[in-house]
Design an enzyme around this catalytic site. Structure first.
Site, PDB file in Angstrom:
ATOM      1  N   GLY A   1      38.970  49.780  35.433  1.00 44.98           N
ATOM      2  CA  GLY A   1      38.120  49.053  34.491  1.00 44.98           C
ATOM      3  C   GLY A   1      36.719  48.821  35.053  1.00 44.98           C
ATOM      4  O   GLY A   1      35.775  48.583  34.287  1.00 44.98           O
TER       5      GLY A   1
ATOM      6  N   ALA B   1      40.779  46.230  36.135  1.00 43.89           N
ATOM      7  CA  ALA B   1      41.406  45.142  35.377  1.00 43.89           C
ATOM      8  C   ALA B   1      42.199  44.287  36.354  1.00 43.89           C
ATOM      9  O   ALA B   1      42.533  44.743  37.449  1.00 43.89           O
ATOM     10  CB  ALA B   1      42.348  45.744  34.338  1.00 43.89           C
TER      11      ALA B   1
ATOM     12  N   GLU C   1      44.133  54.329  37.894  1.00 46.64           N
ATOM     13  CA  GLU C   1      45.213  53.727  37.096  1.00 46.64           C
ATOM     14  C   GLU C   1      46.535  54.467  37.251  1.00 46.64           C
ATOM     15  O   GLU C   1      47.603  53.857  37.241  1.00 46.64           O
ATOM     16  CB  GLU C   1      44.826  53.700  35.609  1.00 46.64           C
TER      17      GLU C   1
ATOM     18  N   GLU D   1      34.927  51.952  34.248  1.00 47.82           N
ATOM     19  CA  GLU D   1      34.782  51.966  32.780  1.00 47.82           C
ATOM     20  C   GLU D   1      33.651  51.031  32.354  1.00 47.82           C
ATOM     21  O   GLU D   1      32.871  51.351  31.453  1.00 47.82           O
ATOM     22  CB  GLU D   1      36.113  51.569  32.121  1.00 47.82           C
TER      23      GLU D   1
HETATM   24  C1  3H9 Z   1      42.689  49.103  35.304  1.00 49.25           C
HETATM   25  O1  3H9 Z   1      41.582  48.850  35.683  1.00 49.25           O
HETATM   26  C2  3H9 Z   1      43.020  49.451  33.896  1.00 49.25           C
HETATM   27  C3  3H9 Z   1      41.795  49.653  33.086  1.00 49.25           C
HETATM   28  O2  3H9 Z   1      41.726  50.966  32.628  1.00 49.25           O
HETATM   29  C4  3H9 Z   1      41.699  48.673  31.962  1.00 49.25           C
HETATM   30  C5  3H9 Z   1      42.822  48.650  31.018  1.00 49.25           C
HETATM   31  C6  3H9 Z   1      42.684  47.737  29.828  1.00 49.25           C
HETATM   32  N1  3H9 Z   1      43.728  43.001  40.221  1.00 49.25           N
HETATM   33  O3  3H9 Z   1      43.741  45.672  48.596  1.00 49.25           O
HETATM   34  P1  3H9 Z   1      43.212  44.429  49.209  1.00 49.25           P
HETATM   35  C7  3H9 Z   1      44.034  41.791  45.167  1.00 49.25           C
HETATM   36  S1  3H9 Z   1      44.015  49.048  36.372  1.00 49.25           S
HETATM   37  C8  3H9 Z   1      44.265  41.930  40.799  1.00 49.25           C
HETATM   38  O4  3H9 Z   1      44.012  43.781  50.286  1.00 49.25           O
HETATM   39  P2  3H9 Z   1      41.028  45.921  50.317  1.00 49.25           P
HETATM   40  C9  3H9 Z   1      45.081  42.269  46.150  1.00 49.25           C
HETATM   41  O5  3H9 Z   1      46.370  42.135  45.612  1.00 49.25           O
HETATM   42  C10 3H9 Z   1      43.283  48.591  37.924  1.00 49.25           C
HETATM   43  N2  3H9 Z   1      44.298  41.757  42.145  1.00 49.25           N
HETATM   44  O6  3H9 Z   1      41.702  44.622  49.720  1.00 49.25           O
HETATM   45  C11 3H9 Z   1      44.826  41.353  47.326  1.00 49.25           C
HETATM   46  O7  3H9 Z   1      45.417  40.104  47.031  1.00 49.25           O
HETATM   47  P3  3H9 Z   1      46.088  39.230  48.200  1.00 49.25           P
HETATM   48  C12 3H9 Z   1      42.591  49.729  38.569  1.00 49.25           C
HETATM   49  C13 3H9 Z   1      43.751  42.711  42.886  1.00 49.25           C
HETATM   50  O8  3H9 Z   1      39.656  45.541  50.659  1.00 49.25           O
HETATM   51  C14 3H9 Z   1      43.309  41.170  47.294  1.00 49.25           C
HETATM   52  O9  3H9 Z   1      42.899  41.495  45.967  1.00 49.25           O
HETATM   53  N3  3H9 Z   1      42.132  49.336  39.867  1.00 49.25           N
HETATM   54  C15 3H9 Z   1      43.179  43.852  42.339  1.00 49.25           C
HETATM   55  O10 3H9 Z   1      41.906  46.535  51.356  1.00 49.25           O
HETATM   56  C16 3H9 Z   1      42.573  42.071  48.249  1.00 49.25           C
HETATM   57  O11 3H9 Z   1      42.971  43.411  48.013  1.00 49.25           O
HETATM   58  C17 3H9 Z   1      42.853  49.548  40.968  1.00 49.25           C
HETATM   59  O12 3H9 Z   1      43.918  50.113  40.940  1.00 49.25           O
HETATM   60  C18 3H9 Z   1      43.166  43.970  40.932  1.00 49.25           C
HETATM   61  N4  3H9 Z   1      42.630  45.042  40.313  1.00 49.25           N
HETATM   62  O13 3H9 Z   1      40.975  46.972  49.104  1.00 49.25           O
HETATM   63  C19 3H9 Z   1      42.254  49.031  42.266  1.00 49.25           C
HETATM   64  N5  3H9 Z   1      42.722  44.650  43.337  1.00 49.25           N
HETATM   65  O14 3H9 Z   1      44.965  38.956  49.143  1.00 49.25           O
HETATM   66  C20 3H9 Z   1      43.272  48.267  43.040  1.00 49.25           C
HETATM   67  C21 3H9 Z   1      43.001  44.003  44.473  1.00 49.25           C
HETATM   68  O15 3H9 Z   1      46.623  38.053  47.478  1.00 49.25           O
HETATM   69  N6  3H9 Z   1      42.722  47.688  44.238  1.00 49.25           N
HETATM   70  N7  3H9 Z   1      43.615  42.833  44.207  1.00 49.25           N
HETATM   71  O16 3H9 Z   1      47.147  40.087  48.797  1.00 49.25           O
HETATM   72  C22 3H9 Z   1      42.474  48.402  45.363  1.00 49.25           C
HETATM   73  O17 3H9 Z   1      42.629  49.615  45.392  1.00 49.25           O
HETATM   74  C23 3H9 Z   1      42.031  47.654  46.580  1.00 49.25           C
HETATM   75  O18 3H9 Z   1      42.405  46.316  46.417  1.00 49.25           O
HETATM   76  C24 3H9 Z   1      40.504  47.706  46.861  1.00 49.25           C
HETATM   77  C25 3H9 Z   1      40.169  46.713  48.005  1.00 49.25           C
HETATM   78  C26 3H9 Z   1      40.133  49.133  47.274  1.00 49.25           C
HETATM   79  C27 3H9 Z   1      39.722  47.305  45.648  1.00 49.25           C
END
Ligand code: 3H9
Length: 756
Positions: free
Chosen positions: A154, A111, A177, A157
């Site tokens: 998400g 999400a 999450e 999911e």
């Molecule tokens: C969820 O899904 C709840 C569900 O159950 C549904 C409920 C209804 N959203 O980390 P990076 C941004 S909860 C918005 O540097 P990498 C990040 O801030 C979610 N922004 O890259 C950054 O922005 P900036 C569950 C996001 O390659 C840019 O993208 N998911 C999101 O080192 C690049 O990110 C997670 O917890 C997001 N979801 O790593 C996954 N994700 O450039 C969270 C990233 O402005 N994300 N951004 O600073 C991660 O773990 C890592 O970002 C990922 C990539 C491994 C994907």
């Protein structure tokens, strides 16, 4: 629509509906109409604006591509786009099957986390992804989800609501999450146990760690691992399953029968220990357990209740603050992307002691050759043998292969002289924390290193400018404060001297990332960010025992608050001689006559240096377990009596407030002086360097959650009791409290002022 799909091969299903898109679209409209005239505007915008979800056709297979860079988060517009695309593909008689794939580097990373804050503040309505995912699962034509990069939260999911999942060998999937203080909220806790079984599903949702493509395949989450071109493979897979009855995850109940029901309580016990103080891991277990007891729809309802409870709790706000904070600290105002860091191809470390050895391991772990210099063979041998033993322990635990250890050891060159230093791209000095010794080392390396070599000092408290003055190129000098053990701890404090060149700062920050650290930039002042603020925290802990709390009460209160260890236990771990030495260094900053703790110096004089001597504030057994020591209690009582300190019983709340608000107050001063760039830099420093509970968001965020008005009132109480020298409120804290502000808003304001 059908025609559009066939004739152009591509249908625009939606336009981005994020905040960024609207002004850009408006601007594009105005600019384009000015340049091209009205007739061309529509085409121009369609070409100019990215589409979040695209529908194309590969003969009889519809391909839905999510294109929401950088990580294809489920921002508003994405779920609607997927839903519309699935519907259109179902309506198209020429389509037999559907592939859902992500554009760019990854499948959906979850999400859109930025949306959660808006929902909690009421700016956006609560939205459920469930109906959108339901419409994918309801598709009459098989939906094959193709996963590369990461399918997280998400994202997984969404993938599980498809009928099949094919996965690239390097991809990972997970329900992280819980790391944001949440639980899966789009059916993850209900669909995952149906695919992977309740035990693995509960584990994945409780701890949030991703699993590999192979594990996903072995568990039944993925149907096939596809080598080579993922899209082509997914299309071929889709053709093979076209026309067969579609398997719906929500109907797959076989794995919900006949499993060991004790797993949930076992996991709860583990989560209470390893995720101390947190609610979300337990909520995740409850939700997965519900999947084994309730029909799918009711299970989803239970999940939604638990998700909402977590979403509106402070824990998730704090953890989301830390998630974005980790990324914010990498952005240094004034150091733009145009400033290119130097390429670090080789390194040299001076000193093979605990710090030098740990730092060298970081380079070897990142595949960077590193020379390690000592002055005596014995010290060099000891340092290298410690490195080897550290790696061997990791190998014995199965976390590193022997061949990898050999490779890393081969990257480390031990030596007594400076040979090869002239080629190094960075030299890090990690000798004893004494100004004279450091300056001597810098004088030498300043002569030997090449002009573009970054000269870094690993100091926790010394003046970078004074060290830099020993070289003829202070602009190349930067502080790199690693935390002990340097091969384990995530934090790297990068310290900017007054002459440090922007390229050198950019290099140190980029190096931090390469070494798998979180680098925070600090100004060059007494103790930088971390050790500057820890002073008052530790001081209060020591005052509290003199005023009547026991060593154990102080340690326990802060541990129960969520700190990794109590303050006096940390003192014992790092060594009372170390804090003694820092106190001597900082004496010149102290106002004469201000109260100082009395017992620490007495403990040092008695040879009680902490764990390394088997006794400090506590005694330690062979396994380094602390045992209360009556000798210390007597020493404290006697010292307090002689100093005329009134002893009393002290509540747990007072212990926490005194120690944590001392951190907050000093943090506010550090912030106002510009030593920390933003409040979040202090938070990240404390979470990754000092064991502050991430689920409280760091000291400054914690103060926000209490309310700065209340924090100020309590600090003013302490000021009345203990005097202004120790407790005068930081002017910034006072101002923000009086204006009804917060540190978070202060950061935002500063950020937007910098952007202007
Ligand atoms: C969820 O899904 C709840 C569900 O159950 C549904 C409920 C209804 N959203 O980390 P990076 C941004 S909860 C918005 O540097 P990498 C990040 O801030 C979610 N922004 O890259 C950054 O922005 P900036 C569950 C996001 O390659 C840019 O993208 N998911 C999101 O080192 C690049 O990110 C997670 O917890 C997001 N979801 O790593 C996954 N994700 O450039 C969270 C990233 O402005 N994300 N951004 O600073 C991660 O773990 C890592 O970002 C990922 C990539 C491994 C994907």
């Amino acid at each position: 629509m059908q025609c559009a799909a066939r004739s152009s091969g591509r249908v625009m299903l939606n336009e981005p509906r994020n905040d960024f898109a609207r002004p850009v679209r408006k601007l594009a409209t105005i600019t384009a109409s000015l340049i091209f005239g009205h007739a061309t505007v529509y085409t121009y915008i369609r070409g100019f604006m990215p589409q979040l979800v695209k529908l194309t056709r590969d003969h009889d297979v519809a391909v839905i591509t999510i294109d929401n860079p950088p990580v294809n988060a489920m921002s508003p517009g994405v779920p609607e786009g997927i839903q519309t695309a699935v519907q259109r593909a179902n309506e198209d008689p020429d389509v037999k099957a559907i592939v859902l794939i992500g554009a760019g580097r990854t499948f959906i990373a979850g999400a859109d986390i930025r949306e959660f804050g808006k929902i909690v503040s009421g700016e956006r309505p609560r939205l459920s992804l469930l109906p959108y995912l339901r419409s994918i699962e309801d598709s009459q034509k098989p939906v094959v989800v193709a996963i590369h990069g990461t399918a997280l939260g998400g994202g997984l999911e969404t993938a599980m609501s498809g009928h099949y999942r094919v996965i690239a060998p390097t991809a990972q999937v997970g329900q992280p999450e819980v790391k944001l203080g949440l639980i899966p909220g789009a059916g993850g806790t209900q669909r995952l146990p149906r695919l992977a079984g309740p035990a693995k599903a509960a584990e994945m949702c409780t701890f949030g760690d991703p699993i590999t493509a192979k594990e996903a395949h072995d568990l039944g989450i993925a149907d096939s691992i596809l080598e080579g071109d993922l899209l082509a493979g997914a299309v071929a897979f889709a053709r093979r399953v076209a026309g067969e009855p579609v398997p719906r995850t929500r109907e797959r109940n076989a794995k919900l029968q006949n499993f060991d029901t004790r797993i949930f309580d076992q996991l709860r016990e583990l989560a209470r220990k390893t995720k101390r103080g947190q609610r979300a891991p337990l909520a995740a277990i409850d939700a997965v357990e519900a999947a084994t007891k309730l029909p799918f729809e009711e299970g989803c309802q239970r999940e939604a209740e638990l998700f909402n409870e977590c979403l509106f709790a402070t824990e998730s706000k704090a953890l989301i603050h830390v998630f974005f904070g980790e990324r914010t600290v990498a952005k240094v105002p004034g150091i733009s992307k145009e400033i290119k860091p130097f390429d670090i191809k080789s390194a040299a470390v001076i000193g093979a002691g605990t710090m030098g050895g740990g730092i060298a391991m970081n380079f070897a772990n990142a595949g960077i050759p590193v020379r390690v210099k000592e002055t005596a063979q014995e010290a060099l041998d000891r340092g290298i043998s410690t490195i080897r033993n550290n790696y061997a322990t990791t190998v014995s635990k199965g976390r590193l292969k022997q061949a990898e250890m050999d490779q890393r050891m081969a990257l480390i060159t031990p030596q007594l002289g400076y040979e090869g230093f002239a080629e190094a791209d960075i030299v890090i000095e990690a000798v004893f924390e004494k100004m004279l010794v450091k300056k001597q080392v810098f004088l030498e390396i300043g002569r030997i290193a090449k002009p573009t070599c970054v000269l870094a000092t690993n100091t926790s408290s010394l003046d970078i400018d004074e060290i830099a003055s020993a070289t003829s190129r202070p602009h190349m000098v930067v502080g790199t404060h690693f935390f002990s053990p340097a091969n384990v701890m995530k934090l790297l404090e990068v310290v900017r001297g007054k002459a440090t060149a922007p390229e050198v700062i950019a290099t140190a920050m980029a190096l931090g990332k390469r070494l798998n650290k979180i680098a925070v930039l600090a100004g060059n002042a007494r103790g930088f960010i971390g050790n500057r603020i820890i002073g008052p925290y530790l001081r209060e802990a020591q005052f509290l025992v003199e005023e009547g709390a026991s060593v154990e009460e102080v340690n326990q209160a802060l541990y129960d608050f969520g700190m990794a260890m109590g303050p006096l236990a940390v003192d014992d771990l790092t060594g009372l001689d170390v804090s003694y030495y820092i106190r001597q260094e900082f004496k010149r900053f102290e106002k004469p006559g201000v109260r100082q703790p009395l017992v620490p110096d007495l403990l040092v004089q008695a040879g009680r240096l902490g764990q390394k001597t088997g006794k400090g504030w506590s005694k330690y057994d062979q396994n380094r377990r602390p045992i209360p020591d009556p000798e210390v209690a007597q020493l404290i009582e006697k010292t307090a009596r002689e100093a005329g300190i009134q002893r009393r019983s002290i509540s747990q709340q007072e212990i926490v407030d005194r120690c944590i608000y001392a951190l907050v107050n000093e943090g506010a001063k550090t912030l106002e002086e510009g030593i920390a760039l933003r409040a979040v830099d202090i938070d990240i420093t404390y979470v990754y360097g000092y064991g502050f509970p991430a689920w409280r968001g760091g000291p400054m965020f914690y103060a926000d959650t209490i309310g700065l008005k209340d924090v100020l009132a309590r600090i003013q109480d302490f000021e009345r009791q203990h005097g202004p020298d120790l407790w005068a409120p930081a002017p910034l804290l006072k101002r923000l409290a009086e204006q009804g502000g917060s540190f978070e808003a202060y950061d935002r304001q500063k950020g937007s002022a910098a952007a202007d």
